[in-house]
Design a protein around this motif. Structure first.
Motif, PDB file in Angstrom:
ATOM      1  N   ALA A   1      33.462 -27.553 -35.586  1.00  0.00           N
ATOM      2  CA  ALA A   1      33.861 -28.739 -36.357  1.00  0.00           C
ATOM      3  C   ALA A   1      32.626 -29.399 -36.982  1.00  0.00           C
ATOM      4  CB  ALA A   1      34.655 -29.698 -35.494  1.00  0.00           C
ATOM      5  N   GLU A   2      32.326 -30.663 -36.600  1.00  0.00           N
ATOM      6  CA  GLU A   2      31.146 -31.318 -37.173  1.00  0.00           C
ATOM      7  C   GLU A   2      29.868 -31.011 -36.393  1.00  0.00           C
ATOM      8  OE1 GLU A   2      32.132 -33.849 -33.846  1.00  0.00           O
ATOM      9  OE2 GLU A   2      33.394 -33.067 -35.444  1.00  0.00           O
ATOM     10  N   GLY A   3      29.983 -30.317 -35.265  1.00  0.00           N
ATOM     11  CA  GLY A   3      28.802 -29.843 -34.540  1.00  0.00           C
ATOM     12  C   GLY A   3      28.156 -30.863 -33.626  1.00  0.00           C
ATOM     13  N   TYR A   4      28.863 -31.931 -33.279  1.00  0.00           N
ATOM     14  CA  TYR A   4      28.256 -33.047 -32.551  1.00  0.00           C
ATOM     15  C   TYR A   4      27.556 -32.596 -31.266  1.00  0.00           C
ATOM     16  CZ  TYR A   4      27.728 -37.490 -30.142  1.00  0.00           C
ATOM     17  OH  TYR A   4      27.199 -38.562 -29.477  1.00  0.00           O
ATOM     18  N   GLU A   5      28.277 -31.889 -30.411  1.00  0.00           N
ATOM     19  CA  GLU A   5      27.717 -31.541 -29.103  1.00  0.00           C
ATOM     20  C   GLU A   5      26.548 -30.570 -29.221  1.00  0.00           C
ATOM     21  OE1 GLU A   5      31.638 -33.305 -28.597  1.00  0.00           O
ATOM     22  OE2 GLU A   5      30.910 -31.680 -29.870  1.00  0.00           O
ATOM     23  N   GLY A   6      26.567 -29.696 -30.218  1.00  0.00           N
ATOM     24  CA  GLY A   6      25.430 -28.812 -30.441  1.00  0.00           C
ATOM     25  C   GLY A   6      24.173 -29.593 -30.780  1.00  0.00           C
ATOM     26  N   MET A   7      24.322 -30.637 -31.601  1.00  0.00           N
ATOM     27  CA  MET A   7      23.174 -31.470 -31.952  1.00  0.00           C
ATOM     28  C   MET A   7      22.698 -32.282 -30.750  1.00  0.00           C
ATOM     29  SD  MET A   7      23.955 -32.642 -35.904  1.00  0.00           S
ATOM     30  CE  MET A   7      25.704 -33.045 -35.735  1.00  0.00           C
ATOM     31  N   GLN A   8      23.619 -32.771 -29.925  1.00  0.00           N
ATOM     32  CA  GLN A   8      23.214 -33.522 -28.741  1.00  0.00           C
ATOM     33  C   GLN A   8      22.431 -32.639 -27.769  1.00  0.00           C
ATOM     34  OE1 GLN A   8      23.573 -37.089 -27.738  1.00  0.00           O
ATOM     35  NE2 GLN A   8      21.925 -36.035 -26.649  1.00  0.00           N
ATOM     36  N   LEU A   9      22.896 -31.414 -27.580  1.00  0.00           N
ATOM     37  CA  LEU A   9      22.152 -30.478 -26.733  1.00  0.00           C
ATOM     38  C   LEU A   9      20.767 -30.202 -27.302  1.00  0.00           C
ATOM     39  CD1 LEU A   9      24.911 -27.886 -25.782  1.00  0.00           C
ATOM     40  CD2 LEU A   9      23.408 -29.037 -24.141  1.00  0.00           C
ATOM     41  N   SER A  10      20.677 -30.051 -28.615  1.00  0.00           N
ATOM     42  CA  SER A  10      19.392 -29.753 -29.232  1.00  0.00           C
ATOM     43  C   SER A  10      18.436 -30.932 -29.132  1.00  0.00           C
ATOM     44  CB  SER A  10      19.594 -29.362 -30.700  1.00  0.00           C
ATOM     45  OG  SER A  10      18.455 -28.717 -31.213  1.00  0.00           O
ATOM     46  N   ALA A  11      18.957 -32.158 -29.065  1.00  0.00           N
ATOM     47  CA  ALA A  11      18.111 -33.330 -28.852  1.00  0.00           C
ATOM     48  C   ALA A  11      17.561 -33.352 -27.430  1.00  0.00           C
ATOM     49  CB  ALA A  11      18.890 -34.604 -29.136  1.00  0.00           C
ATOM     50  N   MET A  12      18.380 -32.943 -26.474  1.00  0.00           N
ATOM     51  CA  MET A  12      17.961 -32.961 -25.074  1.00  0.00           C
ATOM     52  C   MET A  12      17.035 -31.796 -24.723  1.00  0.00           C
ATOM     53  SD  MET A  12      21.610 -34.069 -23.339  1.00  0.00           S
ATOM     54  CE  MET A  12      20.945 -34.098 -21.667  1.00  0.00           C
ATOM     55  N   TYR A  13      17.192 -30.697 -25.437  1.00  0.00           N
ATOM     56  CA  TYR A  13      16.361 -29.510 -25.210  1.00  0.00           C
ATOM     57  C   TYR A  13      15.794 -29.089 -26.571  1.00  0.00           C
ATOM     58  CZ  TYR A  13      19.084 -29.669 -20.922  1.00  0.00           C
ATOM     59  OH  TYR A  13      19.676 -30.085 -19.762  1.00  0.00           O
ATOM     60  N   PRO A  14      14.811 -29.836 -27.078  1.00  0.00           N
ATOM     61  CA  PRO A  14      14.378 -29.687 -28.474  1.00  0.00           C
ATOM     62  C   PRO A  14      13.571 -28.423 -28.725  1.00  0.00           C
ATOM     63  CG  PRO A  14      13.029 -31.319 -27.340  1.00  0.00           C
ATOM     64  CD  PRO A  14      14.125 -30.938 -26.381  1.00  0.00           C
ATOM     65  N   GLY A  15      13.506 -28.096 -30.019  1.00  0.00           N
ATOM     66  CA  GLY A  15      12.655 -27.000 -30.457  1.00  0.00           C
ATOM     67  C   GLY A  15      13.352 -25.676 -30.616  1.00  0.00           C
ATOM     68  N   GLY A  16      14.630 -25.615 -30.319  1.00  0.00           N
ATOM     69  CA  GLY A  16      15.365 -24.362 -30.426  1.00  0.00           C
ATOM     70  C   GLY A  16      16.195 -24.293 -31.695  1.00  0.00           C
ATOM     71  N   GLU A  17      17.294 -23.568 -31.620  1.00  0.00           N
ATOM     72  CA  GLU A  17      18.169 -23.348 -32.772  1.00  0.00           C
ATOM     73  C   GLU A  17      19.615 -23.571 -32.364  1.00  0.00           C
ATOM     74  OE1 GLU A  17      19.547 -19.762 -35.855  1.00  0.00           O
ATOM     75  OE2 GLU A  17      18.365 -19.321 -34.043  1.00  0.00           O
ATOM     76  N   VAL A  18      20.400 -24.153 -33.266  1.00  0.00           N
ATOM     77  CA  VAL A  18      21.830 -24.325 -33.050  1.00  0.00           C
ATOM     78  C   VAL A  18      22.576 -23.505 -34.096  1.00  0.00           C
ATOM     79  CG1 VAL A  18      23.732 -25.948 -32.809  1.00  0.00           C
ATOM     80  CG2 VAL A  18      21.394 -26.690 -32.309  1.00  0.00           C
ATOM     81  N   VAL A  19      23.454 -22.624 -33.638  1.00  0.00           N
ATOM     82  CA  VAL A  19      24.321 -21.873 -34.546  1.00  0.00           C
ATOM     83  C   VAL A  19      25.740 -22.413 -34.367  1.00  0.00           C
ATOM     84  CG1 VAL A  19      25.238 -19.621 -35.199  1.00  0.00           C
ATOM     85  CG2 VAL A  19      22.863 -19.827 -34.412  1.00  0.00           C
ATOM     86  N   LEU A  20      26.242 -23.056 -35.410  1.00  0.00           N
ATOM     87  CA  LEU A  20      27.590 -23.608 -35.410  1.00  0.00           C
ATOM     88  C   LEU A  20      28.527 -22.609 -36.085  1.00  0.00           C
ATOM     89  CD1 LEU A  20      26.723 -27.239 -36.614  1.00  0.00           C
ATOM     90  CD2 LEU A  20      26.763 -26.363 -34.263  1.00  0.00           C
TER      91      LEU A  20
END
Length: 343
Positions: free
Chosen positions: A170-189
């Motif tokens: 959808a809008e990817g909210y939880e993927g972005m929240q995870l990436s904020a908590m564990y920064p420096g990686g990649e999110v594939v939505l």
């Protein structure tokens, strides 16, 4: 309001209502954490049986858009079309100026009373109830995004700069929240409706703050959408060509849209893309009175496709029986939540 200075941004621990949603970068103590996630109520998943816990509650109040389409066409609404309808309807509510809409709905309701026409009054009352219910669920309670609950759920994962795969993003909210908590990686939505990439994610507010970790200081840092390394794929989950290459595979509100005979497939979609030591995160709407009321009142917004409401035990047993060991489970406001690894 509390503030803490990092070497990159000022972190403001606060909450604020906008016309459409709530901003929330508040932190919480270890004691307060228990308000946001109720953990590990089941000691031994192997001891649960379906006879003891029953089957999920199936939502059968459908959106008029769905029922009218099926009546006109004389056939069941295709799944892909149902999701297209849902995504557009849901987004329409996400971008509403809610206080303004509440005032309009109130005026229309009182105006309808003078018509002495029951259908007009009933329609106006329904509009008033829906906007007030949406205001409470999304803006006041922040039950859909639920940032503090999800930060509490997501904390403690043994990952660094993770690759994160979000199924049905959808809008990817939880993927972005995870990436904020564990920064420096990649999110594939991944979502198979282009509207989600172009509009729901594309128009996600750039100013929305995600509270996460600052790897340079060990403190907190506020991130925004443009800080994340995001790839958005418009594809069918079943057709993805990835191997076992992700540290985290997550879905939010996916399992409950599939009947029992397909639930093993849903679990497998998570497992097949996961590294051997990776984490699977899943949530589903919880079977409780206020959720049943929500999906009844908001049926025209929410119910375009098959949907169940589950207890935590029901969700967990599906996951456990399909080969996952549950590391953490609990409640986050209106959702059940599970973090697991393959057995």
């Amino acid at each position: 309001m509390q503030t803490a200075t990092t070497n990159s941004r000022i972190v403001q621990s606060e909450t604020q209502l906008t016309p459409s949603f709530r901003l929330d970068t508040r932190e919480y103590s270890a004691k307060e954490r228990n308000k946001f996630v109720k953990e590990n109520t089941v000691r031994d998943w192997s001891q649960l049986s379906w006879k003891d816990i029953g089957r999920p509650f199936q939502v059968t109040s459908y959106a008029k858009e769905k029922t009218n389409w099926e009546k006109e066409k004389g056939q069941a609404l295709p799944v892909h079309t149902s999701w297209e309808m849902f995504n557009r309807s849901f987004h329409e509510w996400f971008v509403k100026d809610v206080p303004t809409e509440m005032n309009v709905a109130k005026k229309q309701f009182f105006s309808s009373l003078t018509s002495f026409k029951p259908k007009q009054i009933s329609s106006a009352l329904g509009d008033l109830a829906r906007i007030h219910f949406w205001n409470y669920a999304h803006r006041v309670q922040d039950g859909i995004w639920d940032p503090r609950g999800k930060r509490a759920l997501f904390e403690g994962l043994d990952v660094e700069k993770p690759r994160i795969l979000f199924l049905g993003a959808a809008e990817g909210y939880e993927g972005m929240q995870l990436s904020a908590m564990y920064p420096g990686g990649e999110v594939v939505l991944v979502d198979y409706d282009a509207f989600c990439k172009d509009i729901r994610f594309g128009e996600f507010p750039d100013s929305y703050p995600f509270l996460g970790e600052n790897p340079q200081t060990g403190g907190k840092k506020v991130y925004h959408k443009d800080d994340f390394n995001v790839t958005y794929l418009v594809e069918d989950i079943r057709q993805l060509s990835f191997g076992k290459e992700f540290d985290i595979v997550i879905s939010v509100g996916l399992l409950e849209h599939f009947p029992d005979e397909l639930k093993p497939d849903v679990v497998e979609w998570h497992r097949k893309f996961l590294k051997d030591d990776g984490y699977i995160i899943m949530t589903t709407p919880r079977a409780q009175l206020r959720s049943k009321l929500y999906y009844e009142i908001m049926s025209d917004v929410m119910n375009h496709t098959y949907r169940e409401l589950m207890t935590l035990e029901q969700m967990g047993l599906y996951v456990y029986e399909n080969g996952l060991d549950i590391l953490k489970h609990g409640y986050i406001k209106v959702h059940n939540a599970i973090i697991a690894k393959p057995r």
